[in-house]
Design an enzyme around this catalytic site. Structure first.
Site, short mmCIF file in Angstrom:
data_model
loop_
_atom_site.label_atom_id
_atom_site.label_comp_id
_atom_site.label_asym_id
_atom_site.label_seq_id
_atom_site.Cartn_x
_atom_site.Cartn_y
_atom_site.Cartn_z
N HIS A 60 -3.66 -5.30 0.33
CA HIS A 60 -3.16 -5.66 1.67
C HIS A 60 -3.17 -7.17 1.88
O HIS A 60 -4.08 -7.70 2.53
CB HIS A 60 -4.02 -4.97 2.74
CG HIS A 60 -3.72 -3.53 2.92
ND1 HIS A 60 -2.76 -3.07 3.80
CD2 HIS A 60 -4.22 -2.44 2.30
CE1 HIS A 60 -2.70 -1.75 3.73
NE2 HIS A 60 -3.58 -1.34 2.83
N GLU A 94 -1.50 -8.88 3.88
CA GLU A 94 -1.38 -9.25 5.31
C GLU A 94 -2.74 -9.42 5.98
O GLU A 94 -2.86 -10.14 6.96
CB GLU A 94 -0.52 -8.21 6.05
CG GLU A 94 -1.21 -6.93 6.48
CD GLU A 94 -1.48 -5.94 5.35
OE1 GLU A 94 -1.17 -6.26 4.19
OE2 GLU A 94 -2.02 -4.85 5.63
N CYS A 137 0.83 -1.21 0.00
CA CYS A 137 0.00 0.00 0.00
C CYS A 137 0.86 1.27 0.00
O CYS A 137 1.47 1.58 -1.01
CB CYS A 137 -0.99 -0.02 1.15
SG CYS A 137 -2.33 1.16 0.92
#
Ligand code: MN
Length: 239
Positions: free
Chosen positions: A215, A217, A111
């Site tokens: 994202h 994660e 990001c």
């Protein structure tokens, strides 16, 4: 030996007494840990030379998500839609990114980190997608869950990202209102959204300098392809 992966922090405030803190999201720490890396949180430092000394002791660098970079770093004045800059964080992350690029230290950008990598190489950003590119779809889905898959991306066939994700099309979350505009030196686009917004890049001639606008994660705990991105990164850090 497990590779040490540096993760720069941002400044926040304790909810109860407003005391200033440095930190970052637990989801990055866990994704690196599950992949076999040793996450090391790095505070913003004011001494750039000290930062290079620190970077020399890392096996990899993870540039995380966060607020907007100050447009001065890519030669523009801030537009009203641009967020409030975090001066220390900008300086710290750009110094670490430039060092990682020069020293061929593996780096994964996520990001804001994807944008930092492009700016570190002389690229620019759209300060606000909805005003700069009114035809683009909505990428700023902060009102949804962080693992909400907002749109799909088309991945460059045969690229390292296509191998990691095991697919050419991947549904991703989208928590950004800025995007890459002019590419930095040596930056190659690996994936775009349907509207053309750049969603992944890598840097030519570097063993592992890869970044994504989404994202992984937040998806990784329940999505194997997203976790494979961290596994590939940690493997690159072991060499
Ligand atoms: Mn997006």
């Amino acid at each position: 030996m497990r590779p040490v992966i540096g993760i720069p922090c941002y400044e926040a405030r304790r909810a109860d007494n407003q005391r200033p803190l440095y930190g970052n999201n637990i989801s990055y720490v866990r994704a690196v840990e599950r992949a076999g890396g040793l996450p090391l949180l790095i505070p913003p430092l004011q001494d750039a030379d000290a930062l290079v000394g620190l970077a020399d002791r890392l096996d990899g660098l993870l540039l995380s998500g966060g607020g907007d970079l100050a447009p001065a770093h890519y030669g523009e004045s801030p537009r009203p839609e641009c967020g409030v800059p975090e001066v220390e964080r900008d300086v710290t992350e750009l110094a670490l990114a430039r060092h990682a690029l020069l020293a061929k230290l593996p780096v994964l950008g996520i990001c804001r980190g994807h944008q930092v990598l492009n700016v570190a190489l002389g690229g620019t950003l759209y300060q606000d997608i909805s005003t700069a590119l009114p035809e683009a779809r909505r990428h700023d889905c902060h009102d949804r869950a962080r693992d909400y898959r907002a749109h799909s991306i088309e991945i460059e066939p045969g690229s390292r990202l296509a191998a990691m994700l095991g697919t050419r099309q991947h549904a991703v979350n989208s928590l950004h209102h800025q995007a890459l505009h002019r590419l930095g030196e040596g930056v190659r686009v690996l994936a775009r959204a349907e509207d053309g917004i750049i969603e992944a890049i890598e840097v030519r001639g570097h063993p592992f300098a890869l970044a994504v606008q989404f994202h992984p994660e937040e998806l990784a705990p329940a999505d194997e392809p997203s976790q494979r991105l961290f596994s590939a990164f940690v493997r690159a850090c072991q060499r």
